[in-house]
Scaffold this active site. Structure first.
Site, PDB file in Angstrom:
ATOM      1  CG  HIS A   1      29.917  99.286   9.329  1.00 37.03           C
ATOM      2  ND1 HIS A   1      29.527  98.650   8.121  1.00 37.03           N
ATOM      3  CD2 HIS A   1      28.791  98.841  10.091  1.00 37.03           C
ATOM      4  CE1 HIS A   1      28.593  97.838   8.083  1.00 37.03           C
ATOM      5  NE2 HIS A   1      28.024  97.987   9.401  1.00 37.03           N
TER       6      HIS A   1
ATOM      7  CG  ASP B   1      27.391  96.148  13.341  1.00 34.40           C
ATOM      8  OD1 ASP B   1      27.407  96.850  11.972  1.00 34.40           O
ATOM      9  OD2 ASP B   1      27.004  94.932  13.220  1.00 34.40           O
TER      10      ASP B   1
ATOM     11  CG  HIS C   1      30.131  93.980   8.887  1.00 27.24           C
ATOM     12  ND1 HIS C   1      30.422  94.391  10.127  1.00 27.24           N
ATOM     13  CD2 HIS C   1      29.031  94.617   8.539  1.00 27.24           C
ATOM     14  CE1 HIS C   1      29.125  94.976  10.634  1.00 27.24           C
ATOM     15  NE2 HIS C   1      28.459  95.126   9.836  1.00 27.24           N
TER      16      HIS C   1
ATOM     17  NE  ARG D   1      22.304  94.822  13.109  1.00 23.87           N
ATOM     18  CZ  ARG D   1      22.547  96.130  12.811  1.00 23.87           C
ATOM     19  NH1 ARG D   1      23.160  96.323  11.674  1.00 23.87           N
ATOM     20  NH2 ARG D   1      21.879  97.020  13.221  1.00 23.87           N
TER      21      ARG D   1
HETATM   22  C1  SIN Z   1      25.111  95.294   8.818  1.00 23.53           C
HETATM   23  O1  SIN Z   1      25.816  96.166   8.589  1.00 23.53           O
HETATM   24  O2  SIN Z   1      25.057  94.969   9.959  1.00 23.53           O
HETATM   25  C2  SIN Z   1      24.361  94.655   7.686  1.00 23.53           C
HETATM   26  C3  SIN Z   1      25.222  93.839   7.031  1.00 23.53           C
HETATM   27  C4  SIN Z   1      24.559  93.178   5.550  1.00 23.53           C
HETATM   28  O3  SIN Z   1      23.410  93.455   5.521  1.00 23.53           O
HETATM   29  O4  SIN Z   1      25.370  92.256   5.335  1.00 23.53           O
END
Ligand code: SIN
Length: 271
Positions: free
Chosen positions: A103, A105, A247, A262
């Protein structure tokens, strides 16, 4: 590319670089910020080791790159007193983890975040890597005919895919329309902008055609030659550009704990 204030070690030809020579817990100079912006533009996802970020330094760091994006759908995981910060946590009691599918974000938002800065203080060993895929490479890897076909099409991105069922009942989840091929506002390069985490439909074509095309594009995004894989250590940071990469967080460490925070940076409407 020459950098004056940081050392940059690429992980693969297309995506990912480890950055050293900078302490992200301290105020950054204009030169350091310029170098980091350049490294992000050049490598799409940049990684740092041994950075003990607290909430304030995490926010200050993000603010160097733009204001902070507070996504409505992440409300249940916000840190009390710090609405800009989302907890990313999994342990023996978890039934899901954030971001397991490929995805970009919050592409469901009308103006999705430019980038995200994830800091993990606790990580499993081994396991819990994050994989990143270059959407420039994915675009470049399409045939000329496919590029022509996709140009001008838009996709519907809906938060219900990733957040339906895990957010409180009745919570309004965003849904937005974005170009399937977007142009990066900094580099001017074209990038594929559909993702399994949010894109539900390609607009203006028959439903079955949209489903077949999305299935192909989702598989295409996951080709290993477009990717890098980041192995976390405690107090590492990953800073990725949502406009040029996707990612996926690998949940191969159950029942162990992986934990951190995050922050997302304001972006603009994709074009
Ligand atoms: C996310 O998708 O923001 C999380 C990525 C992760 O936990 O590595």
């Amino acid at each position: 590319m020459n950098y004056r204030s940081i050392e940059v070690t690429p992980l693969t030809p297309h995506i990912g670089a480890e950055i050293s020579g900078v302490d992200l817990t301290r105020p950054l100079s204009a030169g350091q910020v310029a170098d980091l912006k350049q490294a992000l533009a050049d490598h799409l996802a940049i990684f740092f080791r041994d950075q003990h970020l607290d909430f304030e330094s995490h926010k200050i760091l993000a603010n160097h790159f733009g204001g902070i994006h507070i996504a409505p759908s992440t409300a249940p995981w916000r840190v009390p007193g710090h609405p800009e910060i989302t907890t990313i946590h999994a342990d023996k009691d978890s039934t899901f983890v954030a971001g397991e599918d490929w995805h970009s974000d919050m592409s469901c938002d009308p103006e999705p975040p430019l980038g995200s800065i994830l800091y993990l203080h606790t990580v499993p060993e081994p396991g819990g890597d994050t994989v990143f895929s270059s959407m420039y490479a994915a675009y470049d890897g399409l045939s000329g005919r496919m590029k022509t076909y996709l140009e001008g099409l838009s996709g519907t991105h809906d938060a219900v895919v990733g957040f339906g069922g895990i957010t409180p009942d009745g919570m309004k989840l965003p849904r937005s329309s974005h170009p399937v091929i977007r142009t990066h506002p900094v580099t001017g390069r074209k990038a594929l902008y559909v993702n399994k985490g949010f894109t539900v439909r390609i607009e203006g074509i028959p439903k079955d055609e949209s489903a077949g095309l999305l299935a192909f594009l989702f598989q295409h995004v996951g080709r290993p030659e477009y990717q890098c894989r980041f192995h976390w250590r405690p107090h590492s940071i990953a800073f990725w550009d949502n406009r040029s990469c996707q990612h996926s967080a690998i949940w191969d460490y159950f029942p162990h704990t992986r934990s951190g925070y995050r922050v997302q940076i304001l972006g603009d409407k994709p074009y």
